[in-house]
Design an enzyme around this catalytic site. Structure first.
Site, PDB file in Angstrom:
ATOM      1  N   SER A 162       0.939  -1.851   0.375  1.00  0.00           N
ATOM      2  CA  SER A 162       0.087   0.531   0.247  1.00  0.00           C
ATOM      3  C   SER A 162       0.974   1.497   0.304  1.00  0.00           C
ATOM      4  O   SER A 162       2.067   1.234   0.580  1.00  0.00           O
ATOM      5  CB  SER A 162      -1.006   0.228   1.065  1.00  0.00           C
ATOM      6  OG  SER A 162      -0.900   0.909   1.366  1.00  0.00           O
ATOM      7  N   TYR A 190      -2.448  -0.755  10.416  1.00  0.00           N
ATOM      8  CA  TYR A 190      -2.444  -1.222   8.536  1.00  0.00           C
ATOM      9  C   TYR A 190      -1.665  -1.106   7.548  1.00  0.00           C
ATOM     10  O   TYR A 190      -0.744  -1.446   6.970  1.00  0.00           O
ATOM     11  CB  TYR A 190      -3.800  -0.822   8.088  1.00  0.00           C
ATOM     12  CG  TYR A 190      -4.227  -1.268   6.455  1.00  0.00           C
ATOM     13  CD1 TYR A 190      -4.187  -2.132   6.282  1.00  0.00           C
ATOM     14  CD2 TYR A 190      -3.362   0.230   5.993  1.00  0.00           C
ATOM     15  CE1 TYR A 190      -4.374  -2.143   4.952  1.00  0.00           C
ATOM     16  CE2 TYR A 190      -3.933   0.246   4.483  1.00  0.00           C
ATOM     17  CZ  TYR A 190      -4.286  -1.649   3.832  1.00  0.00           C
ATOM     18  OH  TYR A 190      -4.512  -1.901   2.011  1.00  0.00           O
TER      19      TYR A 190
END
Length: 318
Positions: A187, A200
């Protein structure tokens, strides 16, 4: 010319060459290479099968479809058997390839990997797509996350442990054949400020770093390892329903990302996200405090809107 003058000139020359080479390498990997060579990539050269984790929705499903369109048989790995069977049938009928399904929950214990080993026995897997992952319901401060302790355990099992475990299972046969492709979905939050997504973004940083170093170790064995660091993509996980320039639909994103396989060891996979990455990292260099403040305020606004709409209820900070 004095000695000091010569050294200064030489240092400027070296830095200039490095800068020019770095800029050209960046442009080639992220733009020129995909544009010139991306469509000619032969994915079937790696093997007969591609295995995709988290394959029933979003980016994972589109990787499965796109690789099937390029002639590979597909192994779909995800949690819900009924959804796996539906997607497998859809892919098989659309692209005339073989499909197989493995229903496992990646937040469970290590026993799931024994099941995966058993199910893939005898299959020549040339491509592994480590896509499975879970995110926050909405951005929030670490201590305000509902059911925080369980979320931490689940996210590490799913986002972190799954990657080296799947590589441990499949990489040996790739090394034996001296060819293979491992794509891991990280990400953009792994490499830019990402307050209110602390756990995350940290798991995605692991995914990116693991891919970088695995590539260093096994590139000489004919294994290509790529880390994809997307920005926002319109999927169920992001709750973005409509695609846009900065948040494309998953099919558009994956087709773009596959063009980068032969040119970039890591990429956002989508050119507008490359521009966003460059701007963000430039601001981080020039005005780190401003960028941190802006990022946190943006995340807080998303959080507050979710709370106001009744979509999210944080716990009281301890």
């Amino acid at each position: 010319m004095s000695c000091c003058g010569f050294i200064s000139t030489f240092c400027v020359f070296v830095v200039s060459v490095q800068l020019i080479c770095g800029v050209f390498r960046f442009l080639y990997q992220q733009f020129i290479g995909p544009l010139l060579n991306g469509k000619s990539t032969d994915f079937k050269k790696y093997g007969q099968w591609a295995l995709v984790t988290g394959a029933t929705d979003g980016i994972g499903k589109e990787y499965a479809r796109s690789l099937a369109k390029r002639g590979l048989n597909i192994i779909l790995v995800s949690r819900t058997l009924s959804k796996l069977e539906t997607v497998a049938k859809e892919i098989s009928e659309a692209f005339n390839v073989e499909t197989a399904v493995i229903d496992v929950n990646f937040t469970s214990g290590p026993e799931i990997y024994d099941k995966i080993k058993e199910k893939i026995h005898g299959k020549e897997i040339g491509i592994l797509v480590n896509n499975v992952g879970m995110g926050y319901i909405t951005p929030d401060y670490f201590l305000s996350i509902p059911n925080r302790d369980q979320m931490i355990k689940d996210m590490i099992q799913c986002n972190v442990l799954s990657i080296p475990m799947m590589c441990s299972i499949i990489l040996p046969q790739m090394v034996e054949r001296k060819k293979g492709l491992v794509i891991t979905i990280s990400s953009l939050s792994a490499i830019i400020p990402a307050g209110c997504m602390t756990v995350y973004s940290a798991t995605k940083a692991f995914a990116h770093k693991f891919s970088e170093d695995l590539s260093m170790e096994y590139g000489k064995h004919g294994i290509k390892v790529q880390s994809i660091l997307p920005g926002p993509v319109a999927t169920n996980m992001t709750r973005l329903k409509k695609g846009s320039l900065m948040a494309p639909k998953a099919d558009k994103f994956v087709e773009s990302a596959l063009l980068t396989v032969d040119s970039a060891p890591y990429s956002t996979g989508y050119f507008p996200h490359v521009i966003f990455q460059v701007i963000t990292q430039f601001l981080s260099f020039l005005m780190p405090s401003y960028l941190t403040s802006l990022t946190l305020k943006t995340m807080e606004n998303v959080r507050n809107r979710s709370i106001k709409k009744g979509l999210y209820t944080p716990v009281a900070s301890q």
